[in-house]
Design a protein around this motif. Structure first.
Motif, PDB file in Angstrom:
ATOM      1  N   ARG A 142      35.554  64.851  -4.179  1.00  0.00           N
ATOM      2  CA  ARG A 142      35.641  65.211  -2.762  1.00  0.00           C
ATOM      3  C   ARG A 142      34.911  64.212  -1.885  1.00  0.00           C
ATOM      4  N   CYS A 143      35.361  64.130  -0.618  1.00  0.00           N
ATOM      5  CA  CYS A 143      34.701  63.238   0.326  1.00  0.00           C
ATOM      6  C   CYS A 143      34.920  63.784   1.732  1.00  0.00           C
ATOM      7  N   HIS A 146      34.858  70.252   3.894  1.00  0.00           N
ATOM      8  CA  HIS A 146      36.105  70.979   3.656  1.00  0.00           C
ATOM      9  C   HIS A 146      35.950  72.480   3.845  1.00  0.00           C
ATOM     10  N   GLY A 147      34.887  72.910   4.559  1.00  0.00           N
ATOM     11  CA  GLY A 147      34.739  74.324   4.849  1.00  0.00           C
ATOM     12  C   GLY A 147      33.580  74.969   4.103  1.00  0.00           C
ATOM     13  N   TRP A 148      33.544  76.287   4.131  1.00  0.00           N
ATOM     14  CA  TRP A 148      32.353  77.016   3.689  1.00  0.00           C
ATOM     15  C   TRP A 148      32.529  77.713   2.329  1.00  0.00           C
ATOM     16  N   HIS A 149      33.661  77.470   1.658  1.00  0.00           N
ATOM     17  CA  HIS A 149      33.881  78.208   0.405  1.00  0.00           C
ATOM     18  C   HIS A 149      32.997  77.677  -0.742  1.00  0.00           C
ATOM     19  N   ASP A 150      32.896  78.512  -1.785  1.00  0.00           N
ATOM     20  CA  ASP A 150      31.932  78.271  -2.877  1.00  0.00           C
ATOM     21  C   ASP A 150      31.991  76.868  -3.477  1.00  0.00           C
ATOM     22  N   TRP A 151      33.192  76.349  -3.666  1.00  0.00           N
ATOM     23  CA  TRP A 151      33.327  75.095  -4.414  1.00  0.00           C
ATOM     24  C   TRP A 151      32.832  73.884  -3.638  1.00  0.00           C
ATOM     25  N   CYS A 152      32.737  73.987  -2.284  1.00  0.00           N
ATOM     26  CA  CYS A 152      32.457  72.767  -1.527  1.00  0.00           C
ATOM     27  C   CYS A 152      31.337  72.842  -0.496  1.00  0.00           C
ATOM     28  N   ASP A 166      32.052  71.493 -11.244  1.00  0.00           N
ATOM     29  CA  ASP A 166      33.127  70.540 -11.539  1.00  0.00           C
ATOM     30  C   ASP A 166      33.559  69.741 -10.309  1.00  0.00           C
ATOM     31  N   VAL A 167      32.742  69.806  -9.287  1.00  0.00           N
ATOM     32  CA  VAL A 167      33.082  69.112  -8.037  1.00  0.00           C
ATOM     33  C   VAL A 167      32.103  67.962  -7.814  1.00  0.00           C
ATOM     34  N   TYR A 168      32.632  66.751  -7.611  1.00  0.00           N
ATOM     35  CA  TYR A 168      31.801  65.546  -7.473  1.00  0.00           C
ATOM     36  C   TYR A 168      32.085  64.889  -6.126  1.00  0.00           C
ATOM     37  N   SER A 169      31.032  64.321  -5.515  1.00  0.00           N
ATOM     38  CA  SER A 169      31.215  63.666  -4.216  1.00  0.00           C
ATOM     39  C   SER A 169      31.289  62.155  -4.364  1.00  0.00           C
ATOM     40  N   PHE A 170      32.180  61.543  -3.620  1.00  0.00           N
ATOM     41  CA  PHE A 170      32.166  60.076  -3.528  1.00  0.00           C
ATOM     42  C   PHE A 170      32.032  59.682  -2.066  1.00  0.00           C
ATOM     43  N   LYS A 171      31.721  58.402  -1.868  1.00  0.00           N
ATOM     44  CA  LYS A 171      31.402  57.922  -0.521  1.00  0.00           C
ATOM     45  C   LYS A 171      32.633  57.396   0.195  1.00  0.00           C
ATOM     46  N   TYR A 172      32.723  57.739   1.465  1.00  0.00           N
ATOM     47  CA  TYR A 172      33.816  57.255   2.293  1.00  0.00           C
ATOM     48  C   TYR A 172      33.759  55.725   2.397  1.00  0.00           C
ATOM     49  N   ASN A 173      34.898  55.101   2.345  1.00  0.00           N
ATOM     50  CA  ASN A 173      35.023  53.637   2.442  1.00  0.00           C
ATOM     51  C   ASN A 173      34.380  52.905   1.272  1.00  0.00           C
ATOM     52  N   ASP A 174      34.102  53.637   0.196  1.00  0.00           N
ATOM     53  CA  ASP A 174      33.475  53.021  -0.975  1.00  0.00           C
ATOM     54  C   ASP A 174      34.329  53.366  -2.203  1.00  0.00           C
ATOM     55  N   LEU A 175      35.353  52.544  -2.391  1.00  0.00           N
ATOM     56  CA  LEU A 175      36.314  52.799  -3.455  1.00  0.00           C
ATOM     57  C   LEU A 175      35.637  52.799  -4.826  1.00  0.00           C
TER      58      LEU A 175
END
Ligand code: PMP
Length: 412
Positions: A142-143, A146-152, A166-175
């Motif tokens: 995810r990047c 995306h709202g207030w639900h449990d996963w994010c 099981d949810v991982y964050s990556f950086k915007y503009n950083d492929l």
């Protein structure tokens, strides 16, 4: 200083009745406490009026839904007609849903089918569930918000870790940050979800670097995962077909909400039939109010107006001039203020410094603005709508100049 007597006594009452008086980002401490009103009474066009009768030029647009203006008569009339002539809440869905879906399929590049919901958070959760159902994989990259639900949601209180592990964050503009995650988890990644324009809370807006969105698309294909564009803010604003049309990159699924009905509650997941069809059997989604048709009538009228009045062209033209003007001001008064954004979504932030004077400058700047009756959010970018007139924008540019001069003259 503005008279905010009624606003302040109402918020004191609010604290007794609702935790924090109001929810989330609308809380007083998310503006400048004591300087901003806490409630509005009404609004019309580009203007809003608070409980004490102060009138402001508004640049927050209800956090995004207002694309035409407040109380847009033709849209409200379409809704009133639906109420009066047909009704809007039944055991079966009214056929107006198909008319709106057809319209979306016509204008949104990635849309072959559409599911309508009432909030962006619900749309994001459904898209992730569809992706997991379709791919039979688990992990999500995810990047963005995306709202207030449990996963994010960022604030983890009340949420067992297993619901987001099981949810991982990556950086915007950083492929590379996405590539690294996929290198490790790619075989079990169900979806990559990203806001096509980067808009991290309280930070500068980031436009996609050349090749970034295309690169995300390629990685999604390489790892056989579903690409979801969260267009809750950019949809019906950056272009009629969303940021996906503007930047020319087509996701598998995308989310819409906010501007699509000028304030009436609606959201949508749109995308490839093959993936969407999972919701026929294996993936469940339902709500009492999903078929409520007031927002369908509002959305159809809003989209009709966006097309017939060339609203987005107007917003880009006015917004471009506004961005240019305020960029010139921050160059003229180099006090640390930075302008970012795209013409429909401008934002003024302050360059971080070690001594943290930027916080005081930000508070002073937004205090000066609100005292001049310009309503912008210190921690959230603004929006331009159709009812912003040249007069509004010119007045605002002047107010911004005066606020920058105030900072220039003060000792920090
Ligand atoms: N995605 C994005 C990009 C948003 O900006 C928002 C709301 N700010 C959401 C999802 C969640 O939408 P909602 O608040 O309607 O649940």
């Amino acid at each position: 200083k503005l008279n905010l007597e009624k606003s302040m006594s109402e918020v004191a009452r609010g604290y007794e009745l609702t935790p924090g008086a109001v929810l989330g980002i609308r809380r007083p401490y998310n503006f400048v406490e004591g300087e901003y009103p806490n409630y509005f009474e009404s609004g019309k066009g580009s203007r809003i009026i608070d409980l004490d009768g102060n009138e402001y030029i508004d640049y927050l647009c209800a956090y995004g839904p207002i694309i035409m203006g407040y109380c847009e008569e033709e849209i409200d009339e379409a809704v009133i007609k639906q109420i009066r002539d047909k009704g809007f809440c039944f055991s079966l869905t009214q056929s107006i849903q198909n008319r709106l879906a057809e319209k979306m399929v016509e204008i949104i590049p990635s849309a072959e089918q559409v599911i309508f919901l009432k909030t962006g958070s619900a749309a994001a959760t459904l898209a992730v569930r569809l992706a997991r159902g379709y791919t039979d994989k688990t992990k999500i990259m995810r990047c963005g918000y995306h709202g207030w639900h449990d996963w994010c949601v960022e604030v983890k209180g009340g949420i067992p870790e297993k619901l987001y592990e099981d949810v991982y964050s990556f950086k915007y503009n950083d492929l590379a940050s996405l590539e690294e995650l996929l290198f490790e988890h790619g075989n079990d990644t169900a979806a990559i979800i990203i806001t096509p324009v980067g808009h991290p809370l309280g930070n500068k807006i980031e436009e996609p670097k050349p090749g970034f969105l295309e690169g995300v698309r390629e990685l999604a294909d390489k790892y056989n995962t579903i690409l979801i564009f969260d267009e809750i803010r950019t949809g019906f604003r950056v272009a009629l077909g969303g940021a996906q049309e503007y930047y020319g990159v087509t996701p598998d699924l995308s989310l819409f909400g906010k501007a699509m009905a000028n304030g009436y509650a609606i959201a949508a997941v749109a995308g490839k039939k093959e993936v969407m069809k999972k919701a026929e059997h294996d993936v469940f989604v339902s709500s009492t109010f999903f078929p409520n048709s007031l927002s369908f009538a509002a959305a159809l009228k809003t989209i009709e107006l966006l097309q017939s009045k060339k609203v987005l062209e107007y917003i880009w033209e006015k917004g471009s001039k506004f961005l240019e003007d305020i960029k010139a001001l921050t160059a003229k008064y180099p006090v640390g203020a930075e302008v970012s954004g795209i013409p429909p979504m401008p934002y003024i932030t302050f360059q971080r410094d070690k001594a943290k004077t930027y916080k005081e400058k930000r508070t002073d700047f937004y205090t000066q603005l609100i005292r001049r009756r310009v309503f912008m959010q210190p921690y959230h970018h603004g929006y331009i709508c159709y009812r912003h007139t040249d007069e509004d924008l010119n007045y605002t540019v002047k107010a911004i100049e005066e606020s920058l001069v105030y900072i220039e003259e003060k000792d920090y």
